[in-house]
Enzyme design. Structure first.
Site, PDB file in Angstrom:
ATOM      1  N   VAL A  26       0.869  -1.271  -0.131  1.00  0.00           N
ATOM      2  CA  VAL A  26      -0.047   0.027   0.136  1.00  0.00           C
ATOM      3  C   VAL A  26       0.869   1.257  -0.011  1.00  0.00           C
ATOM      4  O   VAL A  26       0.523   1.977  -0.793  1.00  0.00           O
ATOM      5  CB  VAL A  26      -0.935   0.021   1.252  1.00  0.00           C
ATOM      6  CG1 VAL A  26      -1.522   1.295   1.347  1.00  0.00           C
ATOM      7  CG2 VAL A  26      -1.949  -1.245   1.134  1.00  0.00           C
ATOM      8  N   ARG A  60      14.391  -3.472   3.492  1.00  0.00           N
ATOM      9  CA  ARG A  60      13.312  -3.021   2.544  1.00  0.00           C
ATOM     10  C   ARG A  60      13.942  -1.613   2.070  1.00  0.00           C
ATOM     11  O   ARG A  60      13.744  -1.306   0.850  1.00  0.00           O
ATOM     12  CB  ARG A  60      12.050  -2.838   3.094  1.00  0.00           C
ATOM     13  CG  ARG A  60      10.964  -2.281   2.173  1.00  0.00           C
ATOM     14  CD  ARG A  60      10.207  -2.973   1.181  1.00  0.00           C
ATOM     15  NE  ARG A  60       8.888  -2.621   0.663  1.00  0.00           N
ATOM     16  CZ  ARG A  60       8.851  -2.846  -0.686  1.00  0.00           C
ATOM     17  NH1 ARG A  60       9.635  -3.587  -1.220  1.00  0.00           N
ATOM     18  NH2 ARG A  60       7.836  -2.132  -1.034  1.00  0.00           N
ATOM     19  N   THR A 106      -2.146  -4.265   9.673  1.00  0.00           N
ATOM     20  CA  THR A 106      -3.070  -4.428  10.673  1.00  0.00           C
ATOM     21  C   THR A 106      -3.670  -5.944  10.604  1.00  0.00           C
ATOM     22  O   THR A 106      -4.800  -6.105  10.131  1.00  0.00           O
ATOM     23  CB  THR A 106      -4.331  -3.684  10.594  1.00  0.00           C
ATOM     24  OG1 THR A 106      -4.780  -3.353   9.111  1.00  0.00           O
ATOM     25  CG2 THR A 106      -3.752  -1.932  11.087  1.00  0.00           C
ATOM     26  N   THR A 146      -6.288  -0.589   7.173  1.00  0.00           N
ATOM     27  CA  THR A 146      -7.489  -1.037   7.457  1.00  0.00           C
ATOM     28  C   THR A 146      -7.750  -1.242   9.048  1.00  0.00           C
ATOM     29  O   THR A 146      -6.844  -1.941   9.661  1.00  0.00           O
ATOM     30  CB  THR A 146      -7.729  -2.452   7.012  1.00  0.00           C
ATOM     31  OG1 THR A 146      -7.357  -2.431   5.295  1.00  0.00           O
ATOM     32  CG2 THR A 146      -9.159  -3.094   7.041  1.00  0.00           C
ATOM     33  N   CYS A 286      -6.664  -9.486   3.654  1.00  0.00           N
ATOM     34  CA  CYS A 286      -7.703  -8.486   3.627  1.00  0.00           C
ATOM     35  C   CYS A 286      -8.883  -8.949   3.821  1.00  0.00           C
ATOM     36  O   CYS A 286      -9.831  -8.848   5.054  1.00  0.00           O
ATOM     37  CB  CYS A 286      -7.620  -7.473   2.313  1.00  0.00           C
ATOM     38  SG  CYS A 286      -6.310  -6.340   2.225  1.00  0.00           S
TER      39      CYS A 286
END
Ligand SMILES: NC(=O)c1ccc[n+]([C@@H]2O[C@H](COP(=O)([O-])OP(=O)(O)OC[C@H]3O[C@@H](n4cnc5c(N)ncnc54)[C@H](O)[C@@H]3O)[C@@H](O)[C@H]2O)c1
Length: 453
Positions: A26, A60, A106, A146, A286
């Site tokens: 994201v 990363r 999350t 989320t 998700c």
């Protein structure tokens, strides 16, 4: 877009500094898009923004600095943007930003309750960055992760207030704008999906809406409150989960009456208002997670949901159901599972994407292990097997169609494009005479008599 008088002392929309915290599926595309768009899509005014990308994962950040995106979601054009983004890994750095956007994981814990540890940690980091800021405008804090309705204002805002000593909606402002991207899907990306926005008061809500409107081609939807935007996100995914659960249940019923589920769905789809869903495994982080966020907030407020968890439980049980169907067929065909050569095609949680988090294809393999079978697996999106832990498998580096080995059972778990392109003659090349194909994705020609959900 009309720029109104700025009572809240919000930063300049066109020349602000943006810090995205959490550079995964994201956060990275978001940072890239803010960096890429040089003219506001609504006003055509020149954008002179500075973009900072922060991630706690040192590897990363090092990779991004050297132009590598291990999620493989960035195309070459996007990678060019990496040079314009300041990537930071040091949590003690001075991050002099106007807007802090959080896009950290999350997940749920082992009891299926929301695990907000990453979010709380990221919020603490933001608070510490805010303390060290050297700006005269008020900071804006936006969550994209989320969450269940209430999280931004009940969990994150108090963390910022406690650490910084600043007052909510006086000294700092906040918003929630959920992400709806679909990794692996080149048609539905950040800028082609309408973005829901919200803010802690009307001026901030308008500011945040204009902020996203400046880069999102599909436009924005300004939600009435942060809580409504939070609820909309978890409900979207819950609705999908329930709809898939319903067709999974149909599939189970169809088996008992010996008719093909897809034939039933094709017939039903001829009605103008029938909603199209396909049966299958529901994994990922998700759709198989967000319903628990909704049931958590319901329970917290004294309401026990009736259908959300029923759908979740049904979808969670699909991997075992599929293996049971295979076992029944194996008994009929006198194929002994423990001795058979089984090939599982596709391991990622969805097609054309390398994300294996919470993949239900992995559950299939774990169940096969319990049946004393170590299957062969092939997934063109998986290059590194280090993350494939806690189950036994034989990994094929090259397509099994090139090996031309024969298998007793082939399970198509994920419909990567590479598998969809294979024609029926070639499938036959890898099947023993007495075989079972279990096609979870409906891509195998019927002439091969695949079992389907
Ligand atoms: N991936 C999707 O398809 C998708 C779609 C819509 C919404 N979401 C939601 O967006 C959020 C992020 O998901 P994702 O898939 O991008 O996750 P991800 O795991 O791909 O990326 C998260 C990044 O955050 C970093 N991180 C973790 N804790 C941090 C911290 N305290 N400070 C800084 N960085 C930290 C991690 O190192 C990682 O790079 C989640 O809430 C998810 O539910 C994901």
């Amino acid at each position: 877009m009309v720029i109104k008088k700025n009572k809240c002392n919000l930063p300049d929309l066109f020349s602000c500094t943006i810090c995205v915290i959490g550079l995964g599926y994201v956060g990275l595309p978001l940072a890239i898009e803010f960096s890429r768009v040089k003219k506001c899509l609504k006003t055509s005014k020149k954008l002179n923004r500075k973009i900072i990308g922060f991630d706690l994962n040192k590897k990363r950040v090092e990779e991004l600095i050297s132009g590598i995106d291990s999620t493989e979601e960035s195309d070459e054009e996007s990678k060019k943007e990496f040079k314009s983004i300041t990537f930071i890994n040091d949590k003690n750095a001075d991050i002099n930003a106007d807007i802090f956007i959080i896009s950290v994981p999350t997940p749920i814990d082992h009891e299926n309750n929301p695990d907000l540890s990453f979010l709380k940690n990221a919020t603490e980091l933001v608070a510490n960055f805010i303390i060290k800021r050297d700006k005269i405008t008020s900071p804006i804090f936006i969550i994209e992760s989320t969450v269940y309705p209430g999280t931004t204002e009940e969990i994150c805002v108090p963390i910022i207030e406690n650490i910084t000593g600043l007052k909510y909606n006086k000294d700092f402002f906040c918003g929630y704008s959920p992400e709806r991207i679909n990794p692996g899907d080149k048609n539905h990306n950040l800028t082609s999906i309408v973005k829901v926005t919200s803010g802690s008061n009307s001026e901030t809500a308008s500011w945040i809406n204009d902020f996203y409107g400046s880069i999102i081609k599909a436009g924005t939807f300004k939600s009435k409150s942060i809580r409504i935007a939070e609820a909309a996100k978890v409900f979207e995914n819950t609705q999908r989960d329930i709809n898939i659960a319903l067709v999974n249940e149909l599939a189970k019923i169809c088996k008992t009456i010996n008719i093909d589920t897809l034939d039933v769905l094709n017939a039903a789809e001829s009605k103008w208002n029938f909603l199209s869903f396909r049966p299958g495994l529901v994994g990922g982080h998700c759709i198989s997670v967000d319903p628990y966020y909704l049931t958590y907030v319901a329970k917290k407020n004294g309401y026990t949901t009736d259908i959300v968890l029923a759908g979740r439980n049904l979808n969670d049980g699909m991997s075992s159901w599929v293996i049971k169907e295979i076992l029944k067929e194996a008994t009929k065909k006198k194929i002994k599972i423990s001795n058979s050569k089984i090939l599982v095609l596709g391991l990622t949680f969805k097609e054309n994407c390398k994300d294996i988090r919470n993949s239900k294809a992995i559950d299939l393999i774990k169940i096969l292990n319990k049946e004393n079978n170590i299957p062969y697996i092939y997934d063109p999106f998986i290059k590194d097997t280090n993350k494939l832990k806690n189950f036994d498998f034989k990994f094929l580096n090259r397509s099994p169609l090139l090996h031309k080995d024969k298998y007793d059972i082939v399970i198509i778990a994920t419909a990567h494009d590479e598998f969809k392109k294979i024609n029926s003659n070639i499938w036959s090349d890898i099947l023993n005479e007495n075989y079972i194909i279990y096609d979870l994705k409906g891509i195998i020609p019927r002439c091969l008599n695949p079992l389907r959900i």
